[in-house]
Design a protein around this motif. Sequence first.
Motif, PDB file in Angstrom:
ATOM      1  N   ASP A 164     -25.777  54.141 -37.947  1.00  0.00           N
ATOM      2  CA  ASP A 164     -26.175  55.251 -38.437  1.00  0.00           C
ATOM      3  C   ASP A 164     -25.431  55.478 -39.758  1.00  0.00           C
ATOM      4  OD1 ASP A 164     -27.365  57.679 -38.891  1.00  0.00           O
ATOM      5  OD2 ASP A 164     -26.190  58.488 -37.319  1.00  0.00           O
ATOM      6  N   ILE A 165     -25.318  54.463 -40.628  1.00  0.00           N
ATOM      7  CA  ILE A 165     -24.422  54.464 -41.664  1.00  0.00           C
ATOM      8  C   ILE A 165     -24.646  55.187 -43.049  1.00  0.00           C
ATOM      9  CG2 ILE A 165     -23.403  52.804 -43.420  1.00  0.00           C
ATOM     10  CD1 ILE A 165     -24.113  50.496 -41.594  1.00  0.00           C
ATOM     11  N   LEU A 166     -23.910  55.954 -43.489  1.00  0.00           N
ATOM     12  CA  LEU A 166     -24.006  56.504 -44.666  1.00  0.00           C
ATOM     13  C   LEU A 166     -23.427  55.696 -46.175  1.00  0.00           C
ATOM     14  CD1 LEU A 166     -23.765  59.441 -46.224  1.00  0.00           C
ATOM     15  CD2 LEU A 166     -21.472  59.541 -46.168  1.00  0.00           C
ATOM     16  N   VAL A 167     -24.514  55.690 -46.936  1.00  0.00           N
ATOM     17  CA  VAL A 167     -24.407  55.036 -47.986  1.00  0.00           C
ATOM     18  C   VAL A 167     -24.537  55.784 -49.471  1.00  0.00           C
ATOM     19  CG1 VAL A 167     -25.603  52.855 -49.352  1.00  0.00           C
ATOM     20  CG2 VAL A 167     -25.816  53.034 -46.795  1.00  0.00           C
ATOM     21  N   ILE A 168     -23.708  55.458 -50.341  1.00  0.00           N
ATOM     22  CA  ILE A 168     -23.679  56.006 -51.550  1.00  0.00           C
ATOM     23  C   ILE A 168     -23.945  54.570 -52.599  1.00  0.00           C
ATOM     24  CG2 ILE A 168     -22.463  57.127 -53.626  1.00  0.00           C
ATOM     25  CD1 ILE A 168     -20.834  58.481 -51.542  1.00  0.00           C
TER      26      ILE A 168
END
Length: 296
Positions: A164-168
Amino acid sequence: MENVIALRCNRKITSDDNAQLLLVAGFAVGVGIVVLTIMLNNVIYASNIASEASIDTSRYDIANAAQMTTETYEDAYKYATINGSFNNADFENYLESYAALASKNFAMSGFTFKFENNSLNDAYFTQNGLPDGRDDWTIIKNINTTDNLVVEIPDLSLLGNSSDILVISVTNSSGLLWSLEMYNSSGTINITVSDHSSVIGTYTASSHINVTGDKIDFATPASFNFNSLTDGGDYSINIRNGSSAVGYCRFAGNQTSGDPYVFARYWIANPTIEMTSSEMRIIRRMPVSLPGRNIS
């Protein structure tokens, strides 16, 4: 014989007159129906125009109220932090003054305006800052340079795991230029930095990531290679899977037009505005990011 002839003539005249009267009456009825139809059409048309005008006016008023409320929250936050730390009393007093003034102004347009304040909450990285907001979105387009890109996640229990990775990410018309992936790994932030084709660095952090300053947790050096990989400009900064994390962020720089841009989100407010007239009632809940956009 003359009397008989006269009687027959009289009967013929009476019959012709009746026929003419019927024709005249029929014509009059037809004209009346046409006139009535035209009048009804005009009434319906006028009613529709009035209704559409009322709807358009209401849309304008609610849009105006929403814009005013957003700007007021941003101004209230700025006023409450003018001495450095956040002063909640100043923040609340500013909003109360706005509610009173807005109520008087909208009353002149025939609206009853109600404003329900909402306490400041931790912000998700979604588009509207709420947990059910849009996960994948673009913060800003047509960027020339970015001078400040900082992310902080103070509570790692509110950061997703490796699934459940946050990506910018930074993209242009050709595709991916640079990306930063973050997830919770045993109580630390696992960071992966990539360019368009491969991983160029991995790091861990406790909370604070200063991408443009090449620092982790304010002191540890890191090589994010942001400026070198985005050199040339005309790119967009995007968020993916924003509901996987709660935290703070700040993005600032210049657009290709030469105009400066700022997007900062430390908190999220979610006030409700209600506008009522004799014809309709509109209730709208509107998330506001604070400090907000273009706030220095």
